[in-house]
Design a protein around this motif. Sequence first.
Motif, mmCIF file in Angstrom:
data_model
loop_
_atom_site.group_PDB
_atom_site.id
_atom_site.type_symbol
_atom_site.label_atom_id
_atom_site.label_comp_id
_atom_site.label_asym_id
_atom_site.label_seq_id
_atom_site.Cartn_x
_atom_site.Cartn_y
_atom_site.Cartn_z
ATOM 1 N N LYS A 67 0.650 -1.314 -0.110
ATOM 2 C CA LYS A 67 0.080 0.106 -0.055
ATOM 3 C C LYS A 67 0.943 1.338 0.047
ATOM 4 O O LYS A 67 0.433 2.197 -0.708
ATOM 5 C CB LYS A 67 -1.024 0.045 1.338
ATOM 6 C CG LYS A 67 -1.900 -1.060 1.072
ATOM 7 C CD LYS A 67 -2.624 -1.148 2.166
ATOM 8 C CE LYS A 67 -3.933 -2.268 2.403
ATOM 9 N NZ LYS A 67 -4.879 -2.029 3.698
ATOM 10 N N THR A 68 2.113 1.202 0.738
ATOM 11 C CA THR A 68 3.073 2.204 0.730
ATOM 12 C C THR A 68 3.394 2.741 -0.603
ATOM 13 O O THR A 68 3.437 3.815 -1.024
ATOM 14 C CB THR A 68 4.185 2.067 1.478
ATOM 15 O OG1 THR A 68 3.572 1.699 3.066
ATOM 16 C CG2 THR A 68 5.195 3.268 1.799
ATOM 17 N N LYS A 93 0.823 4.291 -2.882
ATOM 18 C CA LYS A 93 0.621 5.642 -2.658
ATOM 19 C C LYS A 93 1.651 6.506 -3.087
ATOM 20 O O LYS A 93 1.489 7.689 -3.374
ATOM 21 C CB LYS A 93 0.354 5.890 -0.882
ATOM 22 C CG LYS A 93 0.136 6.977 -0.248
ATOM 23 C CD LYS A 93 0.009 7.165 1.088
ATOM 24 C CE LYS A 93 -0.100 8.356 1.502
ATOM 25 N NZ LYS A 93 -0.219 8.625 3.140
#
Length: 326
Positions: A281-282, A285
Amino acid sequence: MKHYPVMLPEVLKALSPQAGETYVDGTFGYGGYSEAILQAENCKVIGLDRDPNVAPRAAELAAEYGSRFRLIQTPFSKLDLLGLDPVDAVILDIGVSSMQLDEGARGFSFMRDGPLDMRMSQSGPTAADAVMNLSQVQLEQLFRVYGEEARARHAAKVIVQSRDDAPLTRTLQLADLLEKALGRRGKTHPATKVFQALRIFVNDELGELFRALHAAEQALAPEGRLIVVTFHSLEDRIVKTFFRERAGEIEGGSRYAPAVEHTGPPPSFSLPKRSVTKPSKTEIKENARSRSAKMRVAVRSDAAPWGESEARALRVPQFSDLEALL
């Protein structure tokens, strides 16, 4: 724009670089994977790329790492024809590089004005040739299959109507036309899937991937790793089918049927993990381009490579009738 080698931590973990080993970075691009691998261990990396514009970046790595790195300008599908000794891993990042997207003159992006080109090798027919010469039915087929565009028919129709009035030769010209005709739905630009389809078609990306998997099978040493990062469902389907077939599995007749043992030649690969690995998810993003990435890994066995006649399940969508027109 900053260059992001997609899923770099996951690729390095799957590769597990070791001193003295030799790896092929089959999609060199801006050299993100190659540089990280060279920094990780005292190993060798051979970069492959059909784009001549990567040469300056490759020269920088060669200057820094000497004989540990070299670039061969070639499509990765010809890996098995290079006369290399068996290698310990092949890494393939199947997608357009940030360098290509960010250079407007290459015509890959609908966010920058430039010629409607999209050729990675900078030879052969361009995306403008496809847009201007394919029929409405052929364009619809192209957008629906390669782009998975639900509004393929309407997109093809407006393109054909517009080109009768004036040639479509610029990226923003086509992007603006599609935005007006299709309208926006959410954050995704309405030209996204059409541009994707044109790029895949112009560069025969699915055919190149199909041939590259066969080539890697030939080039890998026993216990060598084949690591493939894809960005499109058709790409991932090709890789998944190849891996499972070569591992001695054939898909059942439906999604509910279990895989059955293959009765053909001995498996040429094993699968440490049958499912895909996705970016964190990082990372998504920080780098929106990674959101559709999927990584699959297979390990080469000591069995002989399969011949074409033995490969039964793997098929690639082809548009030979379209290609003949360009």
